[in-house]
Design a protein around this motif. Sequence first.
Motif, PDB file in Angstrom:
ATOM      1  N   GLY A 136     -59.035 -25.973  95.949  1.00  0.00           N
ATOM      2  CA  GLY A 136     -59.937 -27.009  95.495  1.00  0.00           C
ATOM      3  C   GLY A 136     -60.166 -26.912  94.002  1.00  0.00           C
ATOM      4  N   VAL A 137     -60.872 -27.919  93.471  1.00  0.00           N
ATOM      5  CA  VAL A 137     -61.066 -28.028  92.020  1.00  0.00           C
ATOM      6  C   VAL A 137     -62.531 -28.290  91.709  1.00  0.00           C
ATOM      7  CG1 VAL A 137     -60.479 -29.316  89.928  1.00  0.00           C
ATOM      8  CG2 VAL A 137     -58.735 -28.928  91.688  1.00  0.00           C
ATOM      9  N   LEU A 138     -63.061 -27.525  90.756  1.00  0.00           N
ATOM     10  CA  LEU A 138     -64.353 -27.808  90.148  1.00  0.00           C
ATOM     11  C   LEU A 138     -64.060 -28.486  88.816  1.00  0.00           C
ATOM     12  CD1 LEU A 138     -66.070 -24.368  90.834  1.00  0.00           C
ATOM     13  CD2 LEU A 138     -66.459 -26.502  92.088  1.00  0.00           C
ATOM     14  N   LEU A 139     -64.318 -29.776  88.740  1.00  0.00           N
ATOM     15  CA  LEU A 139     -63.967 -30.570  87.564  1.00  0.00           C
ATOM     16  C   LEU A 139     -65.158 -30.637  86.620  1.00  0.00           C
ATOM     17  CD1 LEU A 139     -62.047 -32.527  86.057  1.00  0.00           C
ATOM     18  CD2 LEU A 139     -63.035 -34.361  87.456  1.00  0.00           C
ATOM     19  N   VAL A 140     -64.957 -30.209  85.365  1.00  0.00           N
ATOM     20  CA  VAL A 140     -66.055 -30.158  84.399  1.00  0.00           C
ATOM     21  C   VAL A 140     -65.698 -30.967  83.164  1.00  0.00           C
ATOM     22  CG1 VAL A 140     -67.479 -28.643  82.962  1.00  0.00           C
ATOM     23  CG2 VAL A 140     -66.783 -27.906  85.251  1.00  0.00           C
ATOM     24  N   SER A 141     -66.684 -31.742  82.686  1.00  0.00           N
ATOM     25  CA  SER A 141     -66.533 -32.574  81.489  1.00  0.00           C
ATOM     26  C   SER A 141     -65.484 -33.666  81.709  1.00  0.00           C
ATOM     27  CB  SER A 141     -66.152 -31.716  80.274  1.00  0.00           C
ATOM     28  OG  SER A 141     -66.313 -32.451  79.080  1.00  0.00           O
ATOM     29  N   SER A 142     -65.692 -34.448  82.754  1.00  0.00           N
ATOM     30  CA  SER A 142     -64.746 -35.528  83.055  1.00  0.00           C
ATOM     31  C   SER A 142     -65.010 -36.722  82.146  1.00  0.00           C
ATOM     32  CB  SER A 142     -64.867 -35.951  84.527  1.00  0.00           C
ATOM     33  OG  SER A 142     -66.185 -36.359  84.829  1.00  0.00           O
ATOM     34  N   HIS A 143     -63.992 -37.113  81.399  1.00  0.00           N
ATOM     35  CA  HIS A 143     -64.072 -38.263  80.502  1.00  0.00           C
ATOM     36  C   HIS A 143     -63.359 -39.454  81.145  1.00  0.00           C
ATOM     37  CE1 HIS A 143     -65.361 -36.108  76.732  1.00  0.00           C
ATOM     38  NE2 HIS A 143     -64.948 -35.086  77.466  1.00  0.00           N
ATOM     39  N   ALA A 144     -63.961 -40.623  81.020  1.00  0.00           N
ATOM     40  CA  ALA A 144     -63.334 -41.828  81.571  1.00  0.00           C
ATOM     41  C   ALA A 144     -61.997 -42.106  80.902  1.00  0.00           C
ATOM     42  CB  ALA A 144     -64.271 -43.029  81.412  1.00  0.00           C
ATOM     43  N   THR A 145     -61.846 -41.659  79.654  1.00  0.00           N
ATOM     44  CA  THR A 145     -60.597 -41.890  78.938  1.00  0.00           C
ATOM     45  C   THR A 145     -59.514 -40.886  79.338  1.00  0.00           C
ATOM     46  OG1 THR A 145     -61.525 -40.572  77.123  1.00  0.00           O
ATOM     47  CG2 THR A 145     -61.676 -42.960  76.936  1.00  0.00           C
ATOM     48  N   ARG A 146     -59.859 -39.940  80.185  1.00  0.00           N
ATOM     49  CA  ARG A 146     -58.875 -38.962  80.656  1.00  0.00           C
ATOM     50  C   ARG A 146     -58.822 -38.988  82.182  1.00  0.00           C
ATOM     51  NH1 ARG A 146     -61.453 -34.135  76.941  1.00  0.00           N
ATOM     52  NH2 ARG A 146     -61.281 -35.200  74.953  1.00  0.00           N
ATOM     53  N   LYS A 147     -58.855 -40.197  82.738  1.00  0.00           N
ATOM     54  CA  LYS A 147     -58.992 -40.324  84.183  1.00  0.00           C
ATOM     55  C   LYS A 147     -57.687 -40.126  84.935  1.00  0.00           C
ATOM     56  CE  LYS A 147     -58.645 -45.389  83.950  1.00  0.00           C
ATOM     57  NZ  LYS A 147     -59.352 -46.656  84.251  1.00  0.00           N
ATOM     58  N   GLY A 148     -56.559 -40.007  84.206  1.00  0.00           N
ATOM     59  CA  GLY A 148     -55.284 -39.843  84.895  1.00  0.00           C
ATOM     60  C   GLY A 148     -55.247 -38.618  85.771  1.00  0.00           C
ATOM     61  N   ILE A 149     -55.741 -37.503  85.263  1.00  0.00           N
ATOM     62  CA  ILE A 149     -55.692 -36.267  86.038  1.00  0.00           C
ATOM     63  C   ILE A 149     -56.625 -36.340  87.244  1.00  0.00           C
ATOM     64  CG2 ILE A 149     -57.483 -35.057  84.707  1.00  0.00           C
ATOM     65  CD1 ILE A 149     -55.702 -32.526  84.993  1.00  0.00           C
ATOM     66  N   ILE A 150     -57.745 -37.046  87.104  1.00  0.00           N
ATOM     67  CA  ILE A 150     -58.656 -37.210  88.245  1.00  0.00           C
ATOM     68  C   ILE A 150     -57.979 -38.037  89.324  1.00  0.00           C
ATOM     69  CG2 ILE A 150     -60.924 -38.013  88.983  1.00  0.00           C
ATOM     70  CD1 ILE A 150     -61.897 -37.712  86.146  1.00  0.00           C
ATOM     71  N   SER A 151     -57.318 -39.103  88.915  1.00  0.00           N
ATOM     72  CA  SER A 151     -56.607 -39.951  89.864  1.00  0.00           C
ATOM     73  C   SER A 151     -55.530 -39.155  90.595  1.00  0.00           C
ATOM     74  CB  SER A 151     -55.983 -41.137  89.123  1.00  0.00           C
ATOM     75  OG  SER A 151     -55.276 -41.970  90.016  1.00  0.00           O
ATOM     76  N   ASN A 152     -54.835 -38.279  89.872  1.00  0.00           N
ATOM     77  CA  ASN A 152     -53.790 -37.468  90.496  1.00  0.00           C
ATOM     78  C   ASN A 152     -54.364 -36.486  91.514  1.00  0.00           C
ATOM     79  OD1 ASN A 152     -51.745 -38.683  88.985  1.00  0.00           O
ATOM     80  ND2 ASN A 152     -51.927 -37.200  87.312  1.00  0.00           N
ATOM     81  N   ILE A 153     -55.505 -35.906  91.183  1.00  0.00           N
ATOM     82  CA  ILE A 153     -56.161 -34.973  92.110  1.00  0.00           C
ATOM     83  C   ILE A 153     -56.543 -35.691  93.401  1.00  0.00           C
ATOM     84  CG2 ILE A 153     -58.279 -33.637  92.469  1.00  0.00           C
ATOM     85  CD1 ILE A 153     -58.131 -32.885  89.481  1.00  0.00           C
ATOM     86  N   ILE A 154     -57.117 -36.878  93.251  1.00  0.00           N
ATOM     87  CA  ILE A 154     -57.535 -37.640  94.427  1.00  0.00           C
ATOM     88  C   ILE A 154     -56.324 -38.090  95.235  1.00  0.00           C
ATOM     89  CG2 ILE A 154     -58.647 -39.782  95.172  1.00  0.00           C
ATOM     90  CD1 ILE A 154     -60.547 -39.458  92.776  1.00  0.00           C
ATOM     91  N   SER A 155     -55.293 -38.563  94.565  1.00  0.00           N
ATOM     92  CA  SER A 155     -54.087 -39.030  95.261  1.00  0.00           C
ATOM     93  C   SER A 155     -53.411 -37.908  96.041  1.00  0.00           C
ATOM     94  CB  SER A 155     -53.093 -39.629  94.252  1.00  0.00           C
ATOM     95  OG  SER A 155     -53.631 -40.757  93.614  1.00  0.00           O
ATOM     96  N   ALA A 156     -53.480 -36.702  95.492  1.00  0.00           N
ATOM     97  CA  ALA A 156     -52.859 -35.553  96.159  1.00  0.00           C
ATOM     98  C   ALA A 156     -53.709 -34.997  97.290  1.00  0.00           C
ATOM     99  CB  ALA A 156     -52.583 -34.455  95.135  1.00  0.00           C
ATOM    100  N   GLY A 157     -54.920 -35.524  97.440  1.00  0.00           N
ATOM    101  CA  GLY A 157     -55.793 -35.066  98.518  1.00  0.00           C
ATOM    102  C   GLY A 157     -56.373 -33.682  98.291  1.00  0.00           C
ATOM    103  N   ILE A 158     -56.477 -33.270  97.020  1.00  0.00           N
ATOM    104  CA  ILE A 158     -57.022 -31.947  96.711  1.00  0.00           C
ATOM    105  C   ILE A 158     -58.548 -32.032  96.724  1.00  0.00           C
ATOM    106  CG2 ILE A 158     -57.096 -30.080  95.014  1.00  0.00           C
ATOM    107  CD1 ILE A 158     -54.476 -31.223  93.875  1.00  0.00           C
ATOM    108  N   PRO A 159     -59.230 -31.205  97.505  1.00  0.00           N
ATOM    109  CA  PRO A 159     -60.693 -31.212  97.481  1.00  0.00           C
ATOM    110  C   PRO A 159     -61.205 -30.957  96.070  1.00  0.00           C
ATOM    111  CG  PRO A 159     -59.881 -29.928  99.335  1.00  0.00           C
ATOM    112  CD  PRO A 159     -58.690 -30.236  98.480  1.00  0.00           C
ATOM    113  N   ALA A 160     -62.174 -31.735  95.626  1.00  0.00           N
ATOM    114  CA  ALA A 160     -62.682 -31.594  94.264  1.00  0.00           C
ATOM    115  C   ALA A 160     -64.132 -32.045  94.190  1.00  0.00           C
ATOM    116  CB  ALA A 160     -61.834 -32.396  93.282  1.00  0.00           C
TER     117      ALA A 160
END
Length: 310
Positions: free
Chosen positions: A102-126
Motif C-alpha cells: 500500500g501507499v501513504l501519499l503525502v503532499s499530493s498536487h493536482a498538477t502531479r495527478k498522473g502518479i495518483i491515477s496510476n496508483i488507482i488504476s493499478a488497484g494499489i491500496p492508498a
Amino acid sequence: MLNGGHWVSPSALEAVNAAIKKTGYRVNPHARNLATNRANSVAFLLTETHDRLFEDPNFAVLVRGAADALAVHDIPLVLILAGTDDEQRRATEFLTSGHVDGVLLVSSHATRKGIISNIISAGIPAISCGIPLGFEKKMGYVAADDYEGAQDVLRYLQDAGRQRIATITGPQDTSGGIRRLEAYRDHQGAELDEALIVHGDYSKESGAKGMRELLNRAPGIDAVFAANDLMALGAMEVLHEAGRRTPEDVAVVGFDDISASSAATPALTTVRQPFERISEEMVRLLLDVIAGKRPAAITIPTELVVRESA
C-alpha cells in the motif's frame, strides 16, 4: 504449520516448537511473502523535491509517525521521493511491480495527478495526507480542518482589532492551500481586497518574497496570515528588515506549529496540525484498505496556538 495451521495435533506442535527453539530456526520472510502474495511493506510517497523534504519539518514528523504506527504491525516503511517527472515514472514502476502492499501519499498536487491515477488504476491500496484533488471519491484520506483552522486565525485577528489583514497563500494545486485561501476570502466577504492576497509555495523564501510584495502594494496592512509557518517566519524576517515591529505594527500568524515557531523571536502564533495523529490515522485506514475494507476519509480538528507574534 509454522504459520499457525489448525490441523496439527498438540503433541506434534510441541515437538516442532521445541525443534525451532533448539535450532534457532526463523521463518524466511521472502518465502512467506510469496506464499501470501504480500510484500509486507508500505510506501511513504512524497511528491515533492528533495530539498523540500529537508526544509519542511512536517514531512519528517509524518514519516516518523507512520513508521512508528507500522512498526506495531512489524511492517517496514519505504520512503519514495517523486518530485520530478522521472522520479514519478520510476516510482510508478516500483509501486506497480508489487514491491509494497500500500501507499501513504503525502503532499499530493493536482498538477502531479498522473502518479495518483496510476496508483488507482493499478488497484494499489492508498491513503492520502490531505484531500487528493480530483480523486476524492476514489482514494481515502486524512486531512486537518484547513478551513476552520484558518477561520480561527482570522476571527482572532479581527477580535484583536486588526483592520487590514493580508494573506500569503499556499500553492493552489493543494487542498490545504485552496481551503485556507477560501477561508480568507469568505471571512473578508464584501471587504475583500485582492491586493492583500499574494501567493507562496510553502517555502520560507516565498514567504519573504510575498511579504515584500505586500509592503509595496499595501504598506498600511496591520496583520498577515501566512498559510504555513515557514512562510510566516520568512515574512517576519522581512518585516524586521523593513523596521516594522511584530506584533505592534504588523501581527503575523502561521499554520502548522513546527518546532521553529515557538523558538522564533517573537514566538509565532499559529494553527497546530496534529501530525502524529494524522500519520496514525493514515496507517490505520491504509491497513483497513489492504484488508479489503472500503476507503474512508477523516477530517481532524486543528488548534489555535496564541504566542507573541499576534
